[in-house]
Design an enzyme around this catalytic site. Structure first.
Site, short mmCIF file in Angstrom:
data_model
loop_
_atom_site.label_atom_id
_atom_site.label_comp_id
_atom_site.label_asym_id
_atom_site.label_seq_id
_atom_site.Cartn_x
_atom_site.Cartn_y
_atom_site.Cartn_z
N LYS A 22 -16.97 59.68 1.92
CA LYS A 22 -16.17 58.47 2.18
C LYS A 22 -14.69 58.79 1.97
CE LYS A 22 -15.60 55.37 -1.21
NZ LYS A 22 -14.21 55.01 -1.52
N ASN A 23 -14.39 59.51 0.88
CA ASN A 23 -12.98 59.72 0.53
C ASN A 23 -12.31 60.83 1.32
OD1 ASN A 23 -13.21 57.55 -1.13
ND2 ASN A 23 -13.41 58.73 -3.02
N ARG A 92 -8.49 50.05 -0.43
CA ARG A 92 -7.37 50.84 -0.97
C ARG A 92 -6.77 51.70 0.13
NH1 ARG A 92 -3.63 51.35 -5.08
NH2 ARG A 92 -3.05 53.53 -5.36
N CYS A 116 -11.45 48.73 -5.36
CA CYS A 116 -12.24 48.29 -6.52
C CYS A 116 -11.34 47.92 -7.69
CB CYS A 116 -13.19 49.41 -6.93
SG CYS A 116 -14.62 49.53 -5.83
N ARG A 121 -3.84 49.96 -10.20
CA ARG A 121 -3.76 50.73 -8.95
C ARG A 121 -2.42 50.50 -8.23
NH1 ARG A 121 -9.45 51.10 -6.05
NH2 ARG A 121 -8.73 53.24 -5.77
N PRO A 122 -1.33 50.77 -8.92
CA PRO A 122 -0.01 50.62 -8.27
C PRO A 122 0.16 51.64 -7.14
CG PRO A 122 0.22 51.73 -10.37
CD PRO A 122 -1.21 51.31 -10.28
N ILE A 123 1.20 51.47 -6.33
CA ILE A 123 1.45 52.43 -5.25
C ILE A 123 2.87 53.01 -5.39
CG2 ILE A 123 -0.19 51.45 -3.59
CD1 ILE A 123 2.15 49.93 -2.32
N ASP A 124 3.39 52.97 -6.61
CA ASP A 124 4.78 53.43 -6.82
C ASP A 124 4.98 54.90 -6.44
OD1 ASP A 124 3.01 53.88 -9.00
OD2 ASP A 124 4.69 54.44 -10.26
N ASP A 305 -15.08 59.11 -10.45
CA ASP A 305 -16.02 58.36 -9.61
C ASP A 305 -17.48 58.58 -10.01
OD1 ASP A 305 -14.11 58.73 -6.51
OD2 ASP A 305 -13.84 57.48 -8.30
N ARG A 397 -19.70 49.81 0.09
CA ARG A 397 -18.39 50.41 0.40
C ARG A 397 -18.50 51.92 0.51
NH1 ARG A 397 -13.67 47.32 -2.72
NH2 ARG A 397 -12.59 48.67 -1.27
C1 EPZ Z 1 -8.76 57.86 -4.62
O1 EPZ Z 1 -8.14 56.64 -5.01
C2 EPZ Z 1 -10.20 57.50 -4.31
N1 EPZ Z 1 -10.25 56.54 -3.22
C3 EPZ Z 1 -10.87 56.91 -5.55
O2 EPZ Z 1 -12.24 56.69 -5.22
C4 EPZ Z 1 -10.79 57.93 -6.69
O3 EPZ Z 1 -11.33 57.35 -7.86
C5 EPZ Z 1 -9.33 58.32 -6.93
O4 EPZ Z 1 -8.75 58.82 -5.69
C6 EPZ Z 1 -9.21 59.41 -7.99
O5 EPZ Z 1 -9.95 60.52 -7.63
C7 EPZ Z 1 -10.06 56.97 -1.96
O6 EPZ Z 1 -9.84 58.13 -1.70
C8 EPZ Z 1 -10.15 55.92 -0.88
P1 EPZ Z 1 -5.14 57.99 -7.27
P2 EPZ Z 1 -6.54 56.58 -5.22
O7 EPZ Z 1 -3.94 57.64 -6.49
O8 EPZ Z 1 -5.86 57.41 -4.20
C9 EPZ Z 1 -2.48 55.93 -10.58
C10 EPZ Z 1 -14.27 55.54 -5.18
O9 EPZ Z 1 -15.02 55.02 -6.04
N2 EPZ Z 1 -1.49 55.79 -9.50
O10 EPZ Z 1 -5.48 59.43 -7.49
O11 EPZ Z 1 -6.17 55.17 -5.35
C11 EPZ Z 1 -3.68 55.03 -10.36
O12 EPZ Z 1 -3.43 53.72 -10.86
C12 EPZ Z 1 -12.77 55.35 -5.29
O13 EPZ Z 1 -14.66 56.20 -4.18
C13 EPZ Z 1 -0.22 55.32 -9.82
O14 EPZ Z 1 0.07 55.03 -10.98
O15 EPZ Z 1 -6.43 57.30 -6.65
C14 EPZ Z 1 -4.76 55.72 -11.14
O16 EPZ Z 1 -4.67 55.37 -12.50
C15 EPZ Z 1 -12.36 54.61 -6.54
N3 EPZ Z 1 0.68 55.17 -8.82
C16 EPZ Z 1 -4.43 57.20 -10.95
O17 EPZ Z 1 -3.04 57.25 -10.54
C17 EPZ Z 1 0.40 55.47 -7.51
O18 EPZ Z 1 1.28 55.33 -6.63
C18 EPZ Z 1 -5.27 57.90 -9.89
O19 EPZ Z 1 -5.04 57.22 -8.68
C19 EPZ Z 1 -0.91 55.94 -7.20
C20 EPZ Z 1 -1.84 56.11 -8.22
#
Ligand code: EPZ
Length: 416
Positions: A22-23, A92, A116, A121-124, A305, A397
């Protein structure tokens, strides 16, 4: 509201084939926005998040159609750069369209993403990185407005190895003139898979899978045919399910390397695991010993995950287990439901303590998110008696035909 009805206590036995990750598929679908041509994605499972991404692409003007299990996309005539709240907020991965839209069309207006409920889950990191690469980004009224600039620097350092931010920036830089470098990049296998897809379309990306990714911008991308990697989280979910039910399974297309840390933990519980030409084999003993402790981390560490699933496993192991969730700040929402099944689980902030029990007992439980829901299914399979898992749209999902696959492995589970 869908439900799974489980009559627990049956060992998982037999062979199973993993679906495509999926990812990987979600960022690859966003990456199709960059492609001025036709893409054929092979053997695409109808995860509800995949369907949501297809709706987003169609709304942008792409042609999307299914040919049995293959997904045909033509983004050559994409002419819209707006993604409304209704389309963006369910997933997301809608935020992954930002980089490609800015790269292909020079502008974007994308509503905030969903996903989820496992933390803020910020996007900063996504936005600050795009700004560093010269984009003008404004956040207003629940939307991100972006415009591609022309005097960005050619490298970004991520403050955290964010999977999505790495993917977004890598896709944006694919059509950016010159060389762009991403430092402290995420190294997940799905990042490598996305880079392979983009390179097959004519991109020039090096270093994916390491913490420095170099992208040499190209004029345009042309179409290709692509098969994404097997889903390592589905693989881990089946391995843990077989362990919890004292079963014996063979996962035909598993990539052992993608689950190295989990495999070590399962061996420490007493499982026998090996790979041969038929696939990855696991056989589980009559009684399981606790794996001790586990810490989630970015790849190649233990994947966040699989955290809910290994907490469910800890519930049926002898001894006490400690699980540290280091990636998301509130990914234990499902624990309350595990207690209803008889699990002895406590958590405080990012630490979860589990005292193993001989048995779990069936109950009526509710999924709280995708992987928490999967953990409840596994706990139901290992419980004595009947379990109903409600709100399984969360599970849809990221798992396709889960009840059918588990039934083939000997589970007594029905989708109501
Ligand atoms: C991806 O999410 C996956 N989703 C998630 O899978 C997975 O848990 C995650 O990566 C970590 O491996 C998809 O690929 C669609 P991150 P993503 O950005 O990209 C913080 C599942 O169950 N962060 O690596 O959202 C964030 O809050 C899902 O399949 C910021 O602070 O994960 C988190 O604490 C759940 N600012 C950490 O980083 C940002 O701009 C990891 O987030 C982005 C993230």
């Amino acid at each position: 509201m869908g439900k799974f009805f489980i009559n627990g206590g049956k060992a998982l036995q037999g062979e199973v084939v993993l679906d495509c990750a999926k990812n990987s598929l979600l960022p690859i679908l966003a990456g199709c926005i960059l492609v001025d041509g036709k893409v054929k994605l092979l053997s695409v499972p109808k995860y509800s998040d995949v369907i949501a991404m297809c709706d987003i692409l169609e709304n942008l003007g792409a042609k999307v159609c299914w040919l049995a299990d293959d997904l045909l996309l033509d983004c050559s005539c994409i002419d819209k750069s707006v993604i409304c709240h209704e389309l963006a907020s369910p997933v997301r991965s809608s935020v992954f369209t930002l980089g490609p839209l800015l790269a292909r069309l020079g502008k974007a207006k994308v509503a905030y993403p969903g996903g989820c409920d496992i933390g803020l889950r910020p996007i900063d990191i996504h936005l600050s990185s795009l700004k560093q690469l010269g984009c003008k980004i404004i956040e207003k009224n629940g939307y991100i407005y972006g415009e591609k600039g022309d005097n960005g620097n050619q490298s970004v350092v991520l403050k955290f190895a964010s999977v999505g931010a790495t993917e977004n920036i890598m896709m944006f830089a694919t059509l950016l003139p010159g060389k762009t470098q991403i430092f402290n990049a995420a190294k997940e296998p799905e990042i490598v898979d996305l880079a392979c897809f983009l390179n097959k379309c004519g991109a020039c990306i090096k270093g994916a899978g390491s913490d420095v990714i170099t992208i040499d911008g190209v004029q345009s991308l042309s179409g290709c045919e692509y098969l994404a990697i097997p889903d390592r989280i589905e693989c881990g979910t089946f391995l843990i399910g077989a362990a919890m039910t004292h079963g014996q399974i063979c996962i035909k297309n598993a990539i052992e390397k993608h689950n190295e840390v989990l495999i070590e933990k399962l061996k420490s519980c007493g499982c026998k695991i090996f790979s041969d030409q038929n696939g990855l084999h696991l056989s589980s003993p009559k009684t399981l010993e606790s794996f001790g402790d586990v810490e989630t981390a970015v790849y190649p560490g233990f994947p966040t995950d699989l955290q809910p699933q290994i907490v469910a496993l800890a519930c049926v192991c002898n001894g006490c287990s400690l699980i540290f969730e280091n990636v998301f700040e509130s990914r234990f929402n499902y624990v309350g439901e595990l207690l209803k099944l008889g699990g002895d689980v406590k958590f405080k902030s990012s630490v979860c303590i589990v005292r193993g029990r001989k048995k779990l007992y069936g109950a009526d439980v509710f999924a709280t998110d995708l992987r928490g829901g999967a953990a409840l299914v596994l706990a139901g399979l290992a419980s004595e008696g009947y379990t109903t898992v409600n709100k399984i749209e969360y599970i849809d999902r990221g798992y396709y035909n889960l009840a059918e696959k588990l039934t083939k492995l000997g589970a007594d589970i029905k989708r109501l």
